[in-house]
Every structure is written in structure tokens, then in C-alpha cells.
Write a protein that holds these residues in place. Structure first.
Motif, short mmCIF file in Angstrom:
data_model
loop_
_atom_site.label_atom_id
_atom_site.label_comp_id
_atom_site.label_asym_id
_atom_site.label_seq_id
_atom_site.Cartn_x
_atom_site.Cartn_y
_atom_site.Cartn_z
N UNK A 255 -4.35 16.61 -5.03
CA UNK A 255 -3.93 15.62 -6.01
C UNK A 255 -5.14 14.78 -6.42
N UNK A 256 -5.28 14.50 -7.69
CA UNK A 256 -6.51 13.92 -8.22
C UNK A 256 -6.67 12.44 -7.88
N UNK A 257 -5.58 11.69 -7.92
CA UNK A 257 -5.70 10.23 -7.83
C UNK A 257 -4.97 9.70 -6.60
N UNK A 258 -5.56 9.94 -5.44
CA UNK A 258 -4.93 9.50 -4.19
C UNK A 258 -4.83 7.98 -4.14
N UNK A 259 -5.82 7.30 -4.72
CA UNK A 259 -5.78 5.84 -4.72
C UNK A 259 -4.61 5.28 -5.50
N UNK A 260 -4.14 6.03 -6.49
CA UNK A 260 -3.00 5.58 -7.28
C UNK A 260 -1.74 5.45 -6.42
N UNK A 261 -1.67 6.23 -5.35
CA UNK A 261 -0.51 6.16 -4.46
C UNK A 261 -0.31 4.74 -3.95
N UNK A 262 -1.39 4.09 -3.52
CA UNK A 262 -1.29 2.74 -2.96
C UNK A 262 -0.95 1.72 -4.03
N UNK A 263 -1.48 1.92 -5.23
CA UNK A 263 -1.16 1.00 -6.32
C UNK A 263 0.32 1.08 -6.67
N UNK A 264 0.86 2.30 -6.70
CA UNK A 264 2.28 2.46 -7.01
C UNK A 264 3.15 1.92 -5.88
N UNK A 265 2.71 2.09 -4.66
CA UNK A 265 3.45 1.53 -3.53
C UNK A 265 3.49 0.00 -3.65
N UNK A 266 2.38 -0.60 -4.05
CA UNK A 266 2.35 -2.04 -4.27
C UNK A 266 3.27 -2.46 -5.39
N UNK A 267 3.34 -1.65 -6.45
CA UNK A 267 4.25 -1.94 -7.56
C UNK A 267 5.69 -1.97 -7.07
N UNK A 268 6.02 -1.00 -6.23
CA UNK A 268 7.38 -0.98 -5.68
C UNK A 268 7.69 -2.22 -4.87
N UNK A 269 6.73 -2.69 -4.09
CA UNK A 269 6.93 -3.91 -3.30
C UNK A 269 7.11 -5.13 -4.19
#
Length: 404
Positions: A255-269
Motif C-alpha cells: 500500500x502506497x500511503x501507510x502514513x495516511x492510515x494514522x491520519x484517517x484513524x485520527x479523523x475517526x477519533x
């Protein structure tokens, strides 16, 4: 006795809303955010660096990533007692500076053992940070707005937990590991400087007196919150897996944007903070807890059985949402403030540390799909435990934290 017109007007006038966003509260939130950014920007980078550059085995990886939890558990009860009896601001600033200095250990570490020892020392300090910071914040927040104030204060840590990994992964790819270690040190020093400007109310320093072991335990651990704390431990296992190994998981499947995972997790929070706050105030804790744990169960199950890129990013939002909702109730328990924070963070850290450790073991012997699958099963177990044990205890002890 006849009352004057002014007295009658004062009685019928609506209550004046005490301001929350004071100078000192803003400074406290900024300091908390800086701490979160500094600490969590290293979390997803360490596994990549240790396995890629130092060729550390998967077995060692679990120990290195999780040992800080054991250290925090060791130190946090002592810090909980100190902040309940001593000068909270002085303790907070001192521990903040020590946290900054601890990042220099990563810059000079060259072996797995050196990283292990650095993480242990930093864990001892982290136990003090996560106890003294929120406890001092309570002193700044007006009692009438304590729930709202603690919510936004906690959200700054959430931002740090989610933005930190995004920044860390980007810096690691562009400039390498050592730039991150020094940036974390600088962020912490800046945060300590901001915290030093806070004008915390003076509290009388309590003299040390001889206490029975039972009284000491009561001051260190919120005993009425232990059943719910166990629930938090069970659910937090999966957070330990996703916090450390989601970047490795993304790399494993290209997957190209592993860092995006954490940003999206923060959005959910963040979304959960605004969507469910009123529902929790209305007493709908049982429904929200079960829904959030159900969301976590499905999300981790999807990562285990459907390693697709769109599933990866969608699960990130749902995981952030689910964890933020579920971890709220314990912080509403009654008791000494230091003991409340100590109990909550100890329970959370035990679960996270267990997830980090066994996630590394599962990664070594099987693969990360199995680690996420274990997280799904434990979240399902957390639903059963909540209904059978935690719910009654929460209903009996859900008063706000008003004591010192």
C-alpha cells in the motif's frame, strides 16, 4: 424580609458561563499536543528502522516496542501519589524535561539491547507524564466545565497520536531516523517551555504521613474502576497491534500511503468526539460501548481476512472512531484525580503493551493478518465482558471526578 428588585433579578438571571479557553488552558492543551507529537512520531518508525536497518529479529521487536509499558506501570502509581500530595506543576515540568532528554538515547543506540534500555527508561518517564499532565489540567479547568475541558484536552493527545505517526513516517522517508529523534527532543523542550508558562493554582503541599498499605492502595488505584479497567485492557490489545504494526502491514501488501492510515484513524477519533459526547452525557454508555466494540471487531476482522487497500483505509477511520468512544467511560469515575488517571492509563497501557508484544510474536511465527485477527477476537470478548461484569460497576460509579 422584603427582597430588593436587584436581589430578585440576580436570582432569576441565567447562570454566567465560566470561560473555558483561558490563557492557561490553551497553554496546557498546546503542551499536551507537543508531547503527543514527540512521542508518537517514533511509534510506527521504530519497527521499520529496527527490522530494516538494524536487522533486529521479530522476537526482539516485540520486546523493544512493549517494554515501555512495563516501565510506565512501575512508575505511574508513585507519580499518582506524588501529584495528589505535591507540587503538580513542578512535577509536570521536571518530568517533561526528562522526557525530552530521553530521546537522545535513540540517537546513540546502535544495538537491540540499547534500544530496549532506552525504551524502558522512557517508559518510566512516560508514566509520570500521563499522570501529572491531565491531573494538573483538571486544576485549570473550571469545575462547571470539567467534562468539556477534559474532552478537548484529551483530544490534543489524540491529535498527537494520529498526526505524530504521519509526520514521523514522512520525515523518516525523507531524512532518516536520526532526524526524527532530535525533532522529538526539540518538540519536548518546546512543550516544556510552554508548560512552564501555565499559572496553575497553588495547592498546599501535604506532609507525608504514615499510611497503611490499604490506604496507599486506595490512593494509587481506583478500586471501583478495576472491572472496567479490565475491559479497557482487553480492548486495548488490538490498539497495540494497530499502533505499531499497521505501517508494516501496509508495507507488506504494497500500500502506497501507510502514513495516511494514522491520519484517517485520527479523523475517526475526532468525528466521534463531536458525534457521541452528548449521547454519553445522556447515559447511553452501554449502547455506545457495545456499538464501538462491534465496530472494532468488524474492522480488525476485515484487516485479517481482506488485505485490500480500500479496506485498509476504511478500517482506519472505523478503528479511530471505535476506540475513542469506548475509552471514554473510565475517565468519568469518581475518586482521587491522580488515582483515576493512574488506573485508566495503566489499564490502557497493559492492553497496548500486550498487543505490541504478542503482535511481534505473532508476526515472527505467522504473519500480521493473524495479529489483527487476534485483535478482532479480543474485541468480541470485550463485548461479552462489558455486558456481564463492567456495566453494573459503571452505573454505580459514574460520577464525575471532583476530588483532589
Amino acid at each position: 424580609m422584603t427582597r430588593t428588585r436587584d436581589e430578585l433579578a440576580a436570582e432569576t438571571a441565567p447562570p454566567v458561563k465560566v470561560p473555558l479557553w483561558t490563557r492557561d488552558y490553551v497553554l496546557a492543551c498546546c503542551a499536551n499536543l507537543m508531547m503527543g507529537l514527540a512521542f508518537f512520531e517514533l511509534v510506527p518508525v521504530l519497527p521499520l528502522y529496527l527490522t530494516g536497518q538494524l536487522q533486529v529479529s521479530s522476537g526482539w521487536l516485540g520486546w523493544i516496542m512493549s517494554i515501555y509499558v512495563l516501565a510506565a506501570i512501575i512508575s505511574r502509581p508513585w507519580f499518582a501519589h506524588r501529584v495528589d500530595t505535591g507540587d503538580r506543576k513542578k512535577i509536570y515540568i521536571t518530568v517533561y524535561i526528562l522526557l525530552a532528554l530521553s530521546f537522545s538515547g535513540y540517537a546513540v543506540a546502535a544495538t537491540a539491547l540499547a534500544f530496549f534500555l532506552t525504551r524502558f527508561v522512557q517508559g518510566l518517564i512516560w508514566g509520570g507524564m500521563t499522570t501529572s499532565g491531565p491531573t494538573m489540567a483538571v486544576d485549570i479547568i473550571p469545575p462547571s466545565r470539567r467534562g468539556e475541558g477534559l474532552g478537548f484536552f484529551g483530544m490534543t493527545m489524540t491529535l498527537g497520536m494520529c498526526l505524530g505517526p504521519v509526520i514521523g513516517l514522512q520525515v523518516y522517508q525523507q531524512y532518516g531516523f536520526y532526524v526524527i529523534t532530535w525533532s522529538s527532543l526539540v518538540l519536548c523542550l518546546a512543550g516544556a517551555g510552554i508548560a512552564s508558562l501555565i499559572r496553575a493554582p497553588r495547592r498546599p503541599v501535604q506532609e507525608s504521613v504514615h499510611e497503611t498499605p490499604k490506604k496507599v492502595l486506595d490512593r494509587l488505584v481506583l478500586r471501583v474502576g478495576i472491572p472496567l479497567a479490565v475491559n479497557v485492557m482487553i480492548a486495548s490489545f488490538s490498539y497495540g497491534v494497530v499502533a505499531v504494526y499497521s505501517a508494516l502491514y501496509g508495507k507488506m501488501y504494497g500500500f502506497k500511503y501507510a502514513g495516511l492510515f494514522y491520519a484517517l484513524m485520527g479523523l475517526g477519533m475526532l468525528v466521534s468526539r463531536f458525534m457521541v459526547g452528548r449521547q454519553i452525557d445522556r447515559g447511553r454508555v452501554a449502547e455506545l460501548s457495545v456499538i464501538s466494540l462491534g465496530i472494532l471487531t468488524v474492522s480488525f476482522g476485515a484487516l485479517a481476512f481482506a488485505p485490500l487497500e480500500w479496506v485498509y483505509y476504511t478500517s482506519a477511520i472505523l478503528i479511530g472512531f471505535g476506540f475513542r468512544v469506548f475509552l471514554t467511560p473510565l475517565q468519568n469515575q469518581s475518586g482521587h484525580r491522580g488515582a483515576v488517571n493512574s488506573t485508566f492509563f495503566t489499564a490502557f497501557d497493559i492492553g497496548v503493551g500486550t498487543g505490541m508484544f504478542f503482535g511481534g510474536k505473532i508476526y515472527a511465527y505467522l504473519n500480521l493478518n493473524w495479529a489483527f485477527g487476534a485483535g478482532a477476537l479480543l474485541n468480541l470478548l470485550a463485548i461479552v465482558y462489558f455486558y456481564r461484569i463492567s456495566l453494573d460497576h459503571y452505573r454505580k460509579n459514574k460520577l464525575g471526578v471532583d476530588s483532589d
